[in-house]
Write a protein that holds these residues in place. Structure first.
Motif, mmCIF file in Angstrom:
data_model
loop_
_atom_site.group_PDB
_atom_site.id
_atom_site.type_symbol
_atom_site.label_atom_id
_atom_site.label_comp_id
_atom_site.label_asym_id
_atom_site.label_seq_id
_atom_site.Cartn_x
_atom_site.Cartn_y
_atom_site.Cartn_z
ATOM 1 N N PRO A 114 0.853 -0.904 -0.106
ATOM 2 C CA PRO A 114 -0.110 -0.127 -0.229
ATOM 3 C C PRO A 114 0.840 1.344 -0.226
ATOM 4 O O PRO A 114 0.306 2.481 -0.861
ATOM 5 C CB PRO A 114 -0.842 -0.339 1.240
ATOM 6 C CG PRO A 114 -0.095 -1.192 2.482
ATOM 7 C CD PRO A 114 0.359 -1.776 1.156
ATOM 8 N N ARG A 116 2.681 2.209 -2.194
ATOM 9 C CA ARG A 116 3.107 3.194 -3.400
ATOM 10 C C ARG A 116 1.892 3.908 -3.274
ATOM 11 O O ARG A 116 2.318 4.414 -4.587
ATOM 12 C CB ARG A 116 2.659 1.379 -3.947
ATOM 13 C CG ARG A 116 4.039 0.776 -4.762
ATOM 14 C CD ARG A 116 3.481 -0.678 -5.754
ATOM 15 N NE ARG A 116 2.313 -1.285 -5.059
ATOM 16 C CZ ARG A 116 1.488 -2.462 -5.560
ATOM 17 N NH1 ARG A 116 1.967 -3.536 -5.664
ATOM 18 N NH2 ARG A 116 0.542 -2.942 -4.829
ATOM 19 N N PHE A 117 1.283 3.837 -3.194
ATOM 20 C CA PHE A 117 -0.421 4.729 -2.809
ATOM 21 C C PHE A 117 -0.568 5.173 -1.906
ATOM 22 O O PHE A 117 -0.601 7.115 -2.529
ATOM 23 C CB PHE A 117 -1.496 3.964 -3.386
ATOM 24 C CG PHE A 117 -1.490 2.984 -4.094
ATOM 25 C CD1 PHE A 117 -1.643 2.797 -5.371
ATOM 26 C CD2 PHE A 117 -1.731 1.352 -3.993
ATOM 27 C CE1 PHE A 117 -1.787 1.425 -6.311
ATOM 28 C CE2 PHE A 117 -1.246 0.092 -4.341
ATOM 29 C CZ PHE A 117 -1.568 0.119 -5.395
ATOM 30 N N LEU A 118 0.172 5.554 -0.863
ATOM 31 C CA LEU A 118 0.197 6.609 0.202
ATOM 32 C C LEU A 118 1.509 6.348 1.040
ATOM 33 O O LEU A 118 2.331 5.445 1.023
ATOM 34 C CB LEU A 118 -0.767 5.965 0.855
ATOM 35 C CG LEU A 118 -2.714 6.051 0.878
ATOM 36 C CD1 LEU A 118 -3.656 5.155 1.461
ATOM 37 C CD2 LEU A 118 -3.008 7.709 0.217
ATOM 38 N N PRO A 121 0.013 4.721 4.603
ATOM 39 C CA PRO A 121 -1.644 3.568 4.717
ATOM 40 C C PRO A 121 -1.972 3.764 5.999
ATOM 41 O O PRO A 121 -3.105 3.138 6.317
ATOM 42 C CB PRO A 121 -1.052 2.768 3.859
ATOM 43 C CG PRO A 121 0.166 2.804 3.394
ATOM 44 C CD PRO A 121 0.949 4.064 4.454
#
Length: 171
Positions: A114, A116-118, A121
């Motif tokens: 996660p 990679r996105f935040l 997270p």
């Protein structure tokens, strides 16, 4: 005992499991010259999370809050998804995951899962859970008070972590 009480107790048991993982990971990171930061806010975090669970049990009873299916079922889904995200974070960070802020000098930033996105997270999971878990059983006062308190605490916590992460080796 109601199914909601069992749910809250299951979340409490999950927290104990987290603390077991955190203790093991703390020993691992400290053995690698890890340095703890942000000790001052950690007791506040423990009180906040413990208080949340206690109030989740108390408010529905003391304030006679009903279970409202149109609210309760979606909030249960959100709470379950928050737990899944939290454990995805734990699995992704491996021995670097902790409830405390402990950094190993020279460690690389994690950029998978996660992350990679935040950037944080796990805190998205915490925010969702603090709002959703009480609302499973219409405990709107608990959801509101603890969400506001958590926002203040996360302001401190995220600043602490960002300062530490700024010193880490990029992924």
């Amino acid at each position: 005992m109601s199914w909601y009480s069992l749910l809250v107790l299951a979340v409490a048991a999950e927290r104990v499991a987290e603390l077991v993982v955190a203790r093991r990971n703390a020993a691992w990171t400290l053995a690698r010259a890890g340095v703890e930061r942000g000790r001052g806010h950690y007791p506040v975090m423990v009180v906040l999370h413990t208080g949340l669970l206690v109030c989740c049990l108390l408010e529905p009873v003391l304030a006679d809050r009903p279970f409202l299916p149109a609210l309760g079922w979606p909030m249960l889904g959100a709470a379950v998804l928050a737990q899944a995200l939290r454990w995805w974070c734990i699995a992704t960070l491996g021995p670097y995951w902790n409830t405390r802020v402990i950094v190993v000098p020279g460690a690389r930033l994690v950029g998978g899962g996660p992350y990679r996105f935040l950037r944080h997270p796990n805190y998205l999971a915490v925010v969702v859970e603090i709002a959703a878990l009480p609302l499973v059983h219409s405990a709107w006062l608990t959801a509101t008070v603890f969400s506001v308190a958590n926002a203040v605490l996360l302001g401190v916590r995220v600043r602490c972590e960002n300062a530490v992460l700024a010193q880490a080796v990029p992924a």
